[in-house]
Write an enzyme that holds these catalytic residues in place. Sequence first.
Site, PDB file in Angstrom:
ATOM      1  N   HIS A 148      90.008  55.725  46.757  1.00 32.47           N
ATOM      2  CA  HIS A 148      88.648  55.796  46.230  1.00 32.47           C
ATOM      3  C   HIS A 148      88.610  56.189  44.756  1.00 32.47           C
ATOM      4  O   HIS A 148      89.074  57.256  44.379  1.00 32.47           O
ATOM      5  CB  HIS A 148      87.876  56.821  47.063  1.00 32.47           C
ATOM      6  N   SER A 185      81.610  55.324  43.073  1.00 31.13           N
ATOM      7  CA  SER A 185      81.013  55.583  44.373  1.00 31.13           C
ATOM      8  C   SER A 185      79.500  55.376  44.255  1.00 31.13           C
ATOM      9  O   SER A 185      79.067  54.346  43.773  1.00 31.13           O
ATOM     10  CB  SER A 185      81.386  56.989  44.860  1.00 31.13           C
ATOM     11  N   ASP A 203      90.695  52.168  50.435  1.00 29.04           N
ATOM     12  CA  ASP A 203      89.445  52.901  50.325  1.00 29.04           C
ATOM     13  C   ASP A 203      88.436  52.395  51.353  1.00 29.04           C
ATOM     14  O   ASP A 203      88.051  51.225  51.320  1.00 29.04           O
ATOM     15  CB  ASP A 203      88.870  52.739  48.911  1.00 29.04           C
TER      16      ASP A 203
END
Length: 512
Positions: free
Chosen positions: A473, A185, A445
């Site tokens: 994710h 991320s 995602d």
Amino acid sequence: MPFSAARCLVLLFLLNVVDAGRLLTKIKERVRHVQLQKAKQHLLTSAASGRQPLQHVKEGRIHQKLDHFNRQDVRTFPQRFFVNEAYWQSPDGPVFLFIGGEGPIYEFDVLAGHHVDMAEQHGALLLVLEHRFYGNSINPDGLKTENLQDLSSQQALSDLAVFHQHISQSFNLSHRNTWISFGGSYSGALSAWFRGKFPHLVYGAVASSAPVQAKLDFSAYSNTVGLSLMNEAVGGSEKCLTGVREAFSVVEAALMGGNVSQVAVDFGCCQIPKELDDKIELMQSLADIFMGAVQYNEEGVLMSVNEICGVMTNGSGAHEAEMEAYNRLVKLAQIYHSTSEEPCLDISHEKAVKDLMDTSLHSGRRAERQWTYQTCTEFGFYQTCEDATCPFSGMVTLAVHTEVCPMLFGISQHSLPGRIAFTNTYYGGDNPSTHRVLYVNGGIDPWKELSVMQGRTEEGEEAETIFIEDTAHCADMTSKRVTDRCSLRKAKQEIEKHVASWLKTAAQEKTA
């Protein structure tokens, strides 16, 4: 570096981006708790096999400059890191650096995860560095608005460069030690950017679910959630998405039509949403349930896409279609409450803003104020619903999201497009000039929309992207599990091949 036993068994899960809604943030905390249990099991298994990796974890501090770009500024802050020497083949073994994101780091960041599995395989020294202004890497007055100016991704990358030098001196490392960085991320973007800006320090980088493109109006997030709710490979359907749209339409009509008291009772709200801001908070919270299900699909938190769509399509046929959809959404909210420790759904916008204005550190575990500052100054990432394809409420607008920037930090809303444009110019957006960076993304995602998706060829190498059709994710960052989908197992094998190839190539270059 004084030895530190595991003071608390709390895992900073590898999914990092702090999301728009408070409820989604709470869901993320529950994801961390689930990962904690898995990490405990991982360590128990290691102990049963005679290995005690926890004994090899050491905690350290490095005094970093608050402003790397001003030589006259001598102010510093303490930056925390952990080292795990359990698998290191000294003195020439590689170095695997896990980059901390917008939250605290823990011992488990060098004890569990796919990067740890690969470190054991390659005899690597494991490191994790906490991001400035998060966790314990912050001065007591760090959250005051005038001090947040030293919080930026550019400063964070310079921290990594100084940390590289510190570790190299502490462990007597040389050019023979190949560094590989890892992140997911936001920290995945940092991993890619560290390789891009400091290619002489890190040989290769894995960037999982990395939003390397800053985006002010991130309407694609909600749109992708809608598409994922239709994705049959994970249990979605067109009927599911249709039911979601109908339900939100009815809730919004009820709120605007003055039937707020009944809505508050139906959804277990702590307050009656009389003010417009509170109504928007409610709509965002209900959307968060679906966002959480998609973003953290099959992580054992709340419900999976398959389960949530099961609720939204389980009709009795006793009511009109719209009311039936509304009742299903009520049922879904009830299920959420039954699995959470919250007595009611807090939809007070005033309280949300008050929490963001709080500059006390709360034992170094806060993140919302810092991340909100970074969204205002660098990234945007505002998950709006003004696009016609958004399945939720059009009340969640860009203006609603960005009003906190001037309110909290004195940052003009008009300045935001220029700030976002600078970030993309500085790093390259979703077409960065990076070599030996592996971008890994999951098909459902929403953050994949801001990552590097297209296969690229540089200097004759294979395209360094991996796309996992039916995962969410940062799914690739966990240790191998028997429950992993076939596509996820193959993706992890591909990541391992890339890392092994980089290490082999680096070794050949050093002996040439």
